[in-house]
Design an enzyme around this catalytic site. Structure first.
Site, mmCIF file in Angstrom:
data_model
loop_
_atom_site.group_PDB
_atom_site.id
_atom_site.type_symbol
_atom_site.label_atom_id
_atom_site.label_comp_id
_atom_site.label_asym_id
_atom_site.label_seq_id
_atom_site.Cartn_x
_atom_site.Cartn_y
_atom_site.Cartn_z
ATOM 1 N N ASN A 1 37.922 41.564 34.068
ATOM 2 C CA ASN A 1 36.713 41.773 34.874
ATOM 3 C C ASN A 1 36.358 43.252 34.777
ATOM 4 O O ASN A 1 36.975 44.088 35.422
ATOM 5 C CB ASN A 1 37.016 41.367 36.333
ATOM 6 C CG ASN A 1 35.866 41.699 37.274
ATOM 7 O OD1 ASN A 1 34.761 42.005 36.838
ATOM 8 N ND2 ASN A 1 36.132 41.641 38.573
ATOM 9 N N LYS B 1 33.805 44.743 35.803
ATOM 10 C CA LYS B 1 32.999 45.213 36.956
ATOM 11 C C LYS B 1 31.806 46.032 36.462
ATOM 12 O O LYS B 1 31.265 45.749 35.399
ATOM 13 C CB LYS B 1 33.885 46.000 37.933
ATOM 14 C CG LYS B 1 35.165 45.252 38.288
ATOM 15 C CD LYS B 1 35.861 45.807 39.491
ATOM 16 C CE LYS B 1 37.171 45.067 39.685
ATOM 17 N NZ LYS B 1 37.843 45.405 40.913
ATOM 18 N N HIS C 1 34.116 36.633 43.974
ATOM 19 C CA HIS C 1 34.990 37.817 43.957
ATOM 20 C C HIS C 1 34.885 38.534 45.309
ATOM 21 O O HIS C 1 33.813 38.579 45.914
ATOM 22 C CB HIS C 1 34.571 38.760 42.820
ATOM 23 C CG HIS C 1 35.562 39.837 42.564
ATOM 24 N ND1 HIS C 1 35.617 40.973 43.344
ATOM 25 C CD2 HIS C 1 36.557 39.953 41.659
ATOM 26 C CE1 HIS C 1 36.611 41.740 42.904
ATOM 27 N NE2 HIS C 1 37.188 41.137 41.884
ATOM 28 N N GLU D 1 34.650 41.527 46.074
ATOM 29 C CA GLU D 1 33.617 42.585 46.150
ATOM 30 C C GLU D 1 32.242 41.970 46.396
ATOM 31 O O GLU D 1 31.402 42.558 47.081
ATOM 32 C CB GLU D 1 33.645 43.427 44.857
ATOM 33 C CG GLU D 1 34.860 44.348 44.846
ATOM 34 C CD GLU D 1 35.386 44.705 43.470
ATOM 35 O OE1 GLU D 1 34.659 44.545 42.471
ATOM 36 O OE2 GLU D 1 36.551 45.134 43.392
ATOM 37 N N GLU E 1 43.355 36.420 44.734
ATOM 38 C CA GLU E 1 43.295 37.877 44.707
ATOM 39 C C GLU E 1 43.404 38.416 46.128
ATOM 40 O O GLU E 1 42.391 38.461 46.849
ATOM 41 C CB GLU E 1 41.967 38.331 44.098
ATOM 42 C CG GLU E 1 41.741 37.844 42.686
ATOM 43 C CD GLU E 1 40.816 38.787 41.923
ATOM 44 O OE1 GLU E 1 41.238 39.262 40.867
ATOM 45 O OE2 GLU E 1 39.699 39.064 42.392
ATOM 46 N N GLY F 1 42.498 46.874 43.038
ATOM 47 C CA GLY F 1 42.142 48.255 42.740
ATOM 48 C C GLY F 1 42.896 49.284 43.573
ATOM 49 O O GLY F 1 42.540 50.452 43.603
ATOM 50 N N SER G 1 45.736 44.505 40.956
ATOM 51 C CA SER G 1 46.591 45.542 40.366
ATOM 52 C C SER G 1 47.625 44.977 39.393
ATOM 53 O O SER G 1 48.742 45.478 39.316
ATOM 54 C CB SER G 1 47.266 46.380 41.466
ATOM 55 O OG SER G 1 46.273 47.037 42.247
#
Ligand code: PEP
Length: 256
Positions: free
Chosen positions: A11, A13, A97, A99, A169, A175, A215
Protein backbone atom coordinates in the site's frame (compact mmCIF):
# COMPACT_ATOMS: atom_id res chain seq x y z
CA UNK A 1 1.44 -24.84 6.37
CA UNK A 2 -1.91 -24.20 4.71
CA UNK A 3 -3.37 -24.64 1.25
CA UNK A 4 -3.97 -20.90 0.99
CA UNK A 5 -1.51 -19.13 -1.29
CA UNK A 6 0.36 -16.45 0.64
CA UNK A 7 -0.39 -12.89 -0.39
CA UNK A 8 1.78 -9.77 -0.10
CA UNK A 9 0.27 -6.38 -0.97
CA UNK A 10 2.04 -3.04 -0.98
CA UNK A 11 0.00 0.00 0.00
CA UNK A 12 1.96 2.97 -1.30
CA UNK A 13 -0.52 5.45 0.21
CA UNK A 14 0.05 9.05 -1.01
CA UNK A 15 3.61 8.35 -2.16
CA UNK A 16 5.33 8.04 -5.53
CA UNK A 17 4.74 10.04 -8.68
CA UNK A 18 3.88 8.07 -11.77
CA UNK A 19 7.57 7.99 -12.81
CA UNK A 20 8.79 7.00 -9.32
CA UNK A 21 6.16 4.27 -9.20
CA UNK A 22 7.37 2.81 -12.48
CA UNK A 23 10.96 2.75 -11.20
CA UNK A 24 9.89 0.98 -8.01
CA UNK A 25 7.68 -1.58 -9.68
CA UNK A 26 10.29 -2.26 -12.35
CA UNK A 27 12.67 -3.50 -9.63
CA UNK A 28 9.91 -5.53 -7.99
CA UNK A 29 9.00 -7.18 -11.31
CA UNK A 30 12.65 -7.99 -12.00
CA UNK A 31 13.04 -9.67 -8.61
CA UNK A 32 9.73 -11.49 -8.10
CA UNK A 33 7.68 -10.93 -11.25
CA UNK A 34 8.09 -14.46 -12.54
CA UNK A 35 7.28 -16.43 -9.40
CA UNK A 36 3.72 -17.46 -8.65
CA UNK A 37 4.18 -19.19 -5.29
CA UNK A 38 3.08 -16.00 -3.56
CA UNK A 39 0.49 -13.55 -4.89
CA UNK A 40 2.01 -10.07 -5.12
CA UNK A 41 -0.09 -6.92 -5.51
CA UNK A 42 1.03 -3.30 -5.61
CA UNK A 43 -1.42 -0.51 -4.81
CA UNK A 44 -0.16 2.84 -6.14
CA UNK A 45 -2.01 6.15 -5.88
CA UNK A 46 -4.59 6.70 -8.65
CA UNK A 47 -2.22 8.93 -10.61
CA UNK A 48 0.29 6.10 -11.06
CA UNK A 49 -2.12 3.26 -11.78
CA UNK A 50 -1.98 3.48 -15.56
CA UNK A 51 1.81 3.67 -15.81
CA UNK A 52 2.31 0.93 -13.21
CA UNK A 53 -0.23 -1.24 -15.08
CA UNK A 54 1.98 -1.05 -18.15
CA UNK A 55 5.08 -1.81 -16.10
CA UNK A 56 3.60 -5.01 -14.59
CA UNK A 57 2.14 -6.26 -17.88
CA UNK A 58 3.31 -9.79 -18.65
CA UNK A 59 4.50 -10.39 -15.08
CA UNK A 60 2.82 -12.10 -12.14
CA UNK A 61 2.64 -8.83 -10.20
CA UNK A 62 -0.92 -7.58 -9.91
CA UNK A 63 -2.35 -4.14 -9.52
CA UNK A 64 -4.66 -2.74 -6.86
CA UNK A 65 -6.17 0.62 -5.96
CA UNK A 66 -6.31 2.11 -2.47
CA UNK A 67 -9.93 3.20 -2.52
CA UNK A 68 -12.94 3.68 -4.82
CA UNK A 69 -16.48 5.03 -4.86
CA UNK A 70 -19.37 2.59 -4.74
CA UNK A 71 -21.25 4.12 -7.68
CA UNK A 72 -20.16 3.36 -11.24
CA UNK A 73 -20.28 7.00 -12.41
CA UNK A 74 -21.92 10.34 -11.63
CA UNK A 75 -21.51 13.65 -9.84
CA UNK A 76 -18.93 12.60 -7.23
CA UNK A 77 -16.12 15.12 -7.60
CA UNK A 78 -12.71 13.69 -6.87
CA UNK A 79 -13.81 10.07 -6.83
CA UNK A 80 -13.08 7.08 -9.08
CA UNK A 81 -15.22 4.02 -9.66
CA UNK A 82 -14.77 0.27 -9.93
CA UNK A 83 -15.33 0.19 -13.73
CA UNK A 84 -12.68 2.92 -14.13
CA UNK A 85 -10.19 0.82 -12.15
CA UNK A 86 -11.08 -2.30 -14.09
CA UNK A 87 -10.46 -0.41 -17.32
CA UNK A 88 -6.88 0.16 -16.11
CA UNK A 89 -6.49 -3.56 -15.36
CA UNK A 90 -6.65 -3.24 -11.59
CA UNK A 91 -7.69 -6.53 -10.02
CA UNK A 92 -7.79 -5.55 -6.33
CA UNK A 93 -8.87 -2.61 -4.20
CA UNK A 94 -8.08 -1.78 -0.57
CA UNK A 95 -11.30 -0.89 1.26
CA UNK A 96 -11.92 0.26 4.81
CA UNK A 97 -8.30 1.13 5.56
CA UNK A 98 -8.10 2.76 9.00
CA UNK A 99 -6.79 5.99 7.44
CA UNK A 100 -9.95 6.15 5.32
CA UNK A 101 -12.07 5.39 8.37
CA UNK A 102 -10.44 7.88 10.75
CA UNK A 103 -9.22 10.73 8.52
CA UNK A 104 -12.02 10.62 5.93
CA UNK A 105 -14.85 9.46 8.17
CA UNK A 106 -15.70 6.25 6.34
CA UNK A 107 -18.30 4.24 8.24
CA UNK A 108 -18.89 0.48 8.20
CA UNK A 109 -21.99 1.14 6.11
CA UNK A 110 -20.04 3.08 3.48
CA UNK A 111 -17.27 0.49 3.41
CA UNK A 112 -19.94 -2.20 2.95
CA UNK A 113 -21.34 -0.42 -0.13
CA UNK A 114 -17.84 -0.30 -1.59
CA UNK A 115 -17.20 -4.00 -0.87
CA UNK A 116 -20.42 -4.94 -2.65
CA UNK A 117 -19.63 -2.64 -5.61
CA UNK A 118 -16.11 -4.05 -5.93
CA UNK A 119 -17.36 -7.63 -5.99
CA UNK A 120 -20.05 -6.73 -8.52
CA UNK A 121 -17.30 -5.38 -10.79
CA UNK A 122 -14.93 -8.34 -10.37
CA UNK A 123 -12.49 -6.37 -8.23
CA UNK A 124 -11.20 -8.25 -5.21
CA UNK A 125 -11.56 -6.22 -2.03
CA UNK A 126 -8.68 -6.16 0.43
CA UNK A 127 -11.03 -5.38 3.27
CA UNK A 128 -9.33 -3.90 6.35
CA UNK A 129 -10.41 -4.10 9.98
CA UNK A 130 -8.66 -3.36 13.25
CA UNK A 131 -8.94 -1.78 16.68
CA UNK A 132 -7.44 1.41 18.07
CA UNK A 133 -5.08 1.41 21.04
CA UNK A 134 -7.84 2.58 23.38
CA UNK A 135 -10.09 -0.23 22.17
CA UNK A 136 -7.35 -2.82 22.72
CA UNK A 137 -6.55 -1.46 26.18
CA UNK A 138 -10.20 -1.59 27.19
CA UNK A 139 -10.47 -5.23 26.09
CA UNK A 140 -12.79 -4.43 23.17
CA UNK A 141 -10.60 -5.74 20.32
CA UNK A 142 -12.65 -8.80 19.34
CA UNK A 143 -15.96 -6.98 19.65
CA UNK A 144 -14.73 -4.10 17.47
CA UNK A 145 -13.34 -6.46 14.84
CA UNK A 146 -16.55 -8.52 14.88
CA UNK A 147 -18.69 -5.44 14.26
CA UNK A 148 -16.45 -4.24 11.42
CA UNK A 149 -16.43 -7.67 9.76
CA UNK A 150 -20.17 -8.27 10.10
CA UNK A 151 -21.18 -4.80 8.96
CA UNK A 152 -18.56 -4.55 6.24
CA UNK A 153 -19.51 -7.88 4.70
CA UNK A 154 -23.30 -7.58 5.02
CA UNK A 155 -24.99 -8.81 1.87
CA UNK A 156 -21.93 -10.57 0.46
CA UNK A 157 -23.07 -13.88 -1.07
CA UNK A 158 -21.53 -17.22 -0.14
CA UNK A 159 -20.49 -17.68 -3.77
CA UNK A 160 -18.57 -14.36 -3.76
CA UNK A 161 -17.01 -14.65 -0.33
CA UNK A 162 -14.06 -16.91 -1.16
CA UNK A 163 -12.73 -14.13 -3.39
CA UNK A 164 -12.42 -11.74 -0.47
CA UNK A 165 -9.11 -10.84 1.11
CA UNK A 166 -9.24 -9.53 4.67
CA UNK A 167 -6.54 -7.54 6.41
CA UNK A 168 -6.28 -7.32 10.17
CA UNK A 169 -4.51 -4.05 10.88
CA UNK A 170 -4.37 -2.96 14.51
CA UNK A 171 -4.53 0.83 14.13
CA UNK A 172 -1.90 1.32 16.85
CA UNK A 173 0.60 -0.69 14.77
CA UNK A 174 0.17 1.14 11.45
CA UNK A 175 3.17 3.29 10.61
CA UNK A 176 4.22 3.39 14.26
CA UNK A 177 6.96 0.76 14.29
CA UNK A 178 4.92 -1.08 16.96
CA UNK A 179 4.03 -4.53 15.73
CA UNK A 180 1.42 -6.80 17.26
CA UNK A 181 2.97 -9.85 18.90
CA UNK A 182 2.51 -13.04 16.93
CA UNK A 183 0.11 -14.24 19.64
CA UNK A 184 -1.98 -11.06 19.47
CA UNK A 185 -2.12 -11.23 15.67
CA UNK A 186 -2.83 -14.98 15.48
CA UNK A 187 -5.62 -14.67 18.07
CA UNK A 188 -7.46 -12.06 16.01
CA UNK A 189 -6.83 -13.85 12.71
CA UNK A 190 -8.27 -17.10 14.11
CA UNK A 191 -11.21 -15.13 15.48
CA UNK A 192 -11.86 -13.56 12.05
CA UNK A 193 -11.73 -16.99 10.42
CA UNK A 194 -14.34 -18.15 12.92
CA UNK A 195 -16.53 -15.18 12.01
CA UNK A 196 -16.22 -16.11 8.33
CA UNK A 197 -17.33 -19.65 9.17
CA UNK A 198 -20.43 -18.26 10.90
CA UNK A 199 -21.18 -15.77 8.12
CA UNK A 200 -20.52 -18.08 5.16
CA UNK A 201 -19.24 -21.61 5.73
CA UNK A 202 -16.18 -23.44 6.97
CA UNK A 203 -15.17 -24.10 3.35
CA UNK A 204 -15.23 -20.37 2.56
CA UNK A 205 -13.42 -19.50 5.78
CA UNK A 206 -10.63 -21.93 4.92
CA UNK A 207 -10.20 -20.31 1.51
CA UNK A 208 -10.15 -16.61 2.46
CA UNK A 209 -6.72 -15.08 2.90
CA UNK A 210 -6.35 -12.95 6.05
CA UNK A 211 -3.38 -10.59 5.94
CA UNK A 212 -1.64 -8.91 8.83
CA UNK A 213 -0.84 -5.20 8.50
CA UNK A 214 0.98 -2.90 10.88
CA UNK A 215 4.71 -2.23 10.71
CA UNK A 216 5.45 -5.54 9.00
CA UNK A 217 9.13 -5.60 8.05
CA UNK A 218 11.60 -8.22 6.81
CA UNK A 219 12.79 -8.67 10.41
CA UNK A 220 9.40 -9.53 11.93
CA UNK A 221 7.70 -11.09 8.89
CA UNK A 222 8.94 -14.71 9.16
CA UNK A 223 7.47 -15.18 12.64
CA UNK A 224 4.17 -13.55 11.71
CA UNK A 225 3.89 -15.46 8.43
CA UNK A 226 4.52 -18.76 10.22
CA UNK A 227 1.25 -18.41 12.16
CA UNK A 228 -1.54 -20.77 11.14
CA UNK A 229 -4.06 -18.08 10.23
CA UNK A 230 -1.75 -15.35 8.90
CA UNK A 231 -1.79 -15.66 5.13
CA UNK A 232 0.32 -12.68 4.17
CA UNK A 233 0.81 -9.00 4.75
CA UNK A 234 -0.55 -5.61 3.79
CA UNK A 235 2.56 -3.51 3.80
CA UNK A 236 2.79 0.28 4.05
CA UNK A 237 6.22 1.76 4.79
CA UNK A 238 8.25 -1.27 3.77
CA UNK A 239 6.52 -1.39 0.35
CA UNK A 240 8.06 1.91 -0.73
CA UNK A 241 11.48 0.42 -1.39
CA UNK A 242 12.00 -2.51 -3.71
CA UNK A 243 14.55 -4.16 -1.42
CA UNK A 244 12.37 -4.41 1.67
CA UNK A 245 9.24 -5.29 -0.31
CA UNK A 246 11.05 -8.05 -2.21
CA UNK A 247 12.45 -9.36 1.07
CA UNK A 248 8.90 -9.60 2.39
CA UNK A 249 7.80 -11.53 -0.70
CA UNK A 250 10.81 -13.82 -0.21
CA UNK A 251 9.82 -14.36 3.44
CA UNK A 252 6.31 -15.31 2.28
CA UNK A 253 7.74 -17.76 -0.26
CA UNK A 254 9.78 -19.36 2.51
CA UNK A 255 6.69 -19.56 4.76
CA UNK A 256 4.34 -21.08 2.18
C1 PEP B 1 -0.88 0.06 6.09
O1 PEP B 1 -1.01 1.25 5.91
O2 PEP B 1 -1.73 -0.71 5.62
C2 PEP B 1 0.26 -0.40 6.87
C3 PEP B 1 0.23 -1.61 7.35
O3 PEP B 1 1.30 0.50 7.06
P1 PEP B 1 2.72 0.19 7.76
O4 PEP B 1 3.24 -1.10 7.16
O5 PEP B 1 3.57 1.36 7.39
O6 PEP B 1 2.46 0.07 9.21
Amino acid sequence: MSSRKKFIAGNWKMNKTSADGVTLVHDIVLAVGKQSDVEVVVCPPFTAIESVAKAVEGSEVKLGAQNMHFEASGAFTGEVSAPMLRALFATHVILGHSERRTIFGETDELVNKKVLAALKNQLRPIFCVGETLAERESGATLKVVQTQVERGLAGVGKDQAAGLILAYEPVWAIGTGKVATTEQAQEVHAFIRGLLTNLFSDLVAQKVRILYGGSMKPANAPELLAQKDIDGGLIGGASLEARSFVELVTAAIAAK
